[in-house]
Design a protein around this motif. Structure first.
Motif, PDB file in Angstrom:
ATOM      1  N   PRO A 105      29.000  15.246   5.536  1.00 12.39           N
ATOM      2  CA  PRO A 105      29.561  14.709   6.789  1.00 12.39           C
ATOM      3  C   PRO A 105      28.627  13.719   7.494  1.00 12.39           C
ATOM      4  O   PRO A 105      29.073  12.885   8.280  1.00 12.39           O
ATOM      5  N   ASN A 106      27.323  13.834   7.220  1.00 10.72           N
ATOM      6  CA  ASN A 106      26.356  12.939   7.856  1.00 10.72           C
ATOM      7  C   ASN A 106      26.250  11.594   7.144  1.00 10.72           C
ATOM      8  O   ASN A 106      25.607  10.674   7.648  1.00 10.72           O
ATOM      9  N   SER A 107      26.844  11.479   5.980  1.00 10.61           N
ATOM     10  CA  SER A 107      26.816  10.211   5.248  1.00 10.61           C
ATOM     11  C   SER A 107      27.873   9.264   5.810  1.00 10.61           C
ATOM     12  O   SER A 107      28.945   9.694   6.231  1.00 10.61           O
ATOM     13  N   SER A 108      27.560   7.982   5.808  1.00  5.48           N
ATOM     14  CA  SER A 108      28.501   6.986   6.337  1.00  5.48           C
ATOM     15  C   SER A 108      28.786   5.933   5.278  1.00  5.48           C
ATOM     16  O   SER A 108      28.056   5.800   4.296  1.00  5.48           O
ATOM     17  N   ARG A 109      29.846   5.188   5.504  1.00  7.07           N
ATOM     18  CA  ARG A 109      30.242   4.142   4.560  1.00  7.07           C
ATOM     19  C   ARG A 109      29.086   3.154   4.347  1.00  7.07           C
ATOM     20  O   ARG A 109      28.518   2.641   5.318  1.00  7.07           O
ATOM     21  N   PRO A 110      28.733   2.869   3.111  1.00 11.73           N
ATOM     22  CA  PRO A 110      27.636   1.920   2.864  1.00 11.73           C
ATOM     23  C   PRO A 110      28.018   0.496   3.245  1.00 11.73           C
ATOM     24  O   PRO A 110      29.198   0.141   3.289  1.00 11.73           O
ATOM     25  N   SER A 111      27.008  -0.294   3.515  1.00 13.76           N
ATOM     26  CA  SER A 111      27.222  -1.709   3.815  1.00 13.76           C
ATOM     27  C   SER A 111      26.763  -2.586   2.657  1.00 13.76           C
ATOM     28  O   SER A 111      27.054  -3.777   2.624  1.00 13.76           O
ATOM     29  N   LYS A 112      26.042  -1.984   1.711  1.00 17.48           N
ATOM     30  CA  LYS A 112      25.552  -2.709   0.549  1.00 17.48           C
ATOM     31  C   LYS A 112      25.940  -1.963  -0.727  1.00 17.48           C
ATOM     32  O   LYS A 112      26.079  -0.747  -0.719  1.00 17.48           O
ATOM     33  N   LEU A 113      26.082  -2.715  -1.797  1.00 13.44           N
ATOM     34  CA  LEU A 113      26.387  -2.124  -3.103  1.00 13.44           C
ATOM     35  C   LEU A 113      25.084  -1.671  -3.745  1.00 13.44           C
ATOM     36  O   LEU A 113      24.563  -2.288  -4.682  1.00 13.44           O
ATOM     37  N   GLN A 114      24.552  -0.571  -3.229  1.00  6.22           N
ATOM     38  CA  GLN A 114      23.255  -0.082  -3.699  1.00  6.22           C
ATOM     39  C   GLN A 114      23.138   1.412  -3.424  1.00  6.22           C
ATOM     40  O   GLN A 114      23.523   1.894  -2.359  1.00  6.22           O
ATOM     41  N   THR A 115      22.615   2.149  -4.409  1.00 12.83           N
ATOM     42  CA  THR A 115      22.388   3.577  -4.210  1.00 12.83           C
ATOM     43  C   THR A 115      21.293   3.800  -3.186  1.00 12.83           C
ATOM     44  O   THR A 115      20.233   3.154  -3.240  1.00 12.83           O
ATOM     45  N   ASN A 116      21.568   4.699  -2.246  1.00 17.05           N
ATOM     46  CA  ASN A 116      20.586   5.071  -1.233  1.00 17.05           C
ATOM     47  C   ASN A 116      20.667   6.588  -1.079  1.00 17.05           C
ATOM     48  O   ASN A 116      21.515   7.107  -0.357  1.00 17.05           O
ATOM     49  N   THR A 117      19.799   7.283  -1.780  1.00 13.64           N
ATOM     50  CA  THR A 117      19.877   8.742  -1.801  1.00 13.64           C
ATOM     51  C   THR A 117      19.617   9.358  -0.433  1.00 13.64           C
ATOM     52  O   THR A 117      20.201  10.389  -0.087  1.00 13.64           O
ATOM     53  N   GLN A 118      18.759   8.734   0.362  1.00 14.45           N
ATOM     54  CA  GLN A 118      18.459   9.270   1.694  1.00 14.45           C
ATOM     55  C   GLN A 118      19.681   9.206   2.605  1.00 14.45           C
ATOM     56  O   GLN A 118      19.879  10.075   3.450  1.00 14.45           O
ATOM     57  N   ALA A 119      20.500   8.167   2.437  1.00 12.40           N
ATOM     58  CA  ALA A 119      21.700   8.017   3.258  1.00 12.40           C
ATOM     59  C   ALA A 119      22.909   8.687   2.622  1.00 12.40           C
ATOM     60  O   ALA A 119      24.004   8.671   3.195  1.00 12.40           O
ATOM     61  N   GLY A 120      22.716   9.255   1.434  1.00 13.23           N
ATOM     62  CA  GLY A 120      23.835   9.914   0.754  1.00 13.23           C
ATOM     63  C   GLY A 120      24.855   8.930   0.218  1.00 13.23           C
ATOM     64  O   GLY A 120      26.061   9.180   0.258  1.00 13.23           O
TER      65      GLY A 120
END
Length: 209
Positions: free
Chosen positions: A185-200
């Motif tokens: 639930p704390n993850s949000s829609r990404p703005s970049k096409l890139q994996t970001n494990t900290q942001a889920g």
């Protein structure tokens, strides 16, 4: 002298254009007239723009029969234009969705873009089914919605059931890049096409079979 002549010509041209765009409006009872350009219909009045740029509202009931007929025609034409734009937008959305249909093989990407794990997606009009292409084991399935370059999936089967994934994608020919927030639930829609494990957020890179 030449400058004055040029300015005069420009003024005359502007007046001609304004006259072509304007219309003579007539009050039915008094016969009084007004020059102005039709802007829009507002409730039971018509909004008119005068030559000086100001706008005025005239009650439709006070206008001549010819003016009322003209306003009615303009009002009927407006929804058709709006519908046409909506149809174009819908057609564009449908075209993108059609390009997504099919079988896609690819991998989950790490933050540096390297290959992390294999994945296969079967995309139909109604749902997406994920599986491991090596063992051909189904991981789960869900419905999805596409809006612009956003794609949102809701799990309905398997390990994804009841989970929501908000993402973005890029479609270039037979290459699909889909980056999505995970089910946290704390993850949000990404703005970049890139994996970001900290942001889920995780990226899938896929090729159409």
């Amino acid at each position: 002298m030449k400058t004055k002549t040029t300015l005069l010509h420009l003024c005359l041209a502007f007046c001609v254009i304004s006259t072509l765009q304007a219309r003579t409006w007539t009050e039915a009872q008094t016969g009084r007239t007004m020059e102005g350009e039709f802007v829009k219909v507002l409730d039971n009045a018509v909004v008119i723009r005068s030559a000086n740029g100001s706008t005025v509202q005239l009650p439709l009931a006070r206008l001549s029969e010819a003016d009322q007929t003209f306003v009615k025609a303009q009002a009927e034409a407006a929804p058709k234009a709006t519908t046409a734009k909506a149809d174009e937008k819908s057609a564009g959305k449908d075209d993108v969705k059609k390009q997504l249909l099919g079988t896609w093989d690819g991998y989950m990407a790490d933050g540096d873009g390297s290959r992390h794990g294999d994945i296969r997606l079967e995309i139909t009009e109604e749902k997406i089914t994920a599986s491991n292409p090596r063992g051909n084991a189904t991981m789960g399935a869900g419905t999805y919605k596409v809006s612009g370059r956003r794609i949102d999936a809701t799990g309905t089967e398997g390990q994804f059931a009841g989970k929501k994934y908000e993402g973005i994608f890029d479609l270039d020919g037979k290459t699909l890049k889909w980056c999505s927030a995970n089910d946290n639930p704390n993850s949000s829609r990404p703005s970049k096409l890139q994996t970001n494990t900290q942001a889920g957020q995780f990226l899938m890179v896929l090729e159409k079979k």
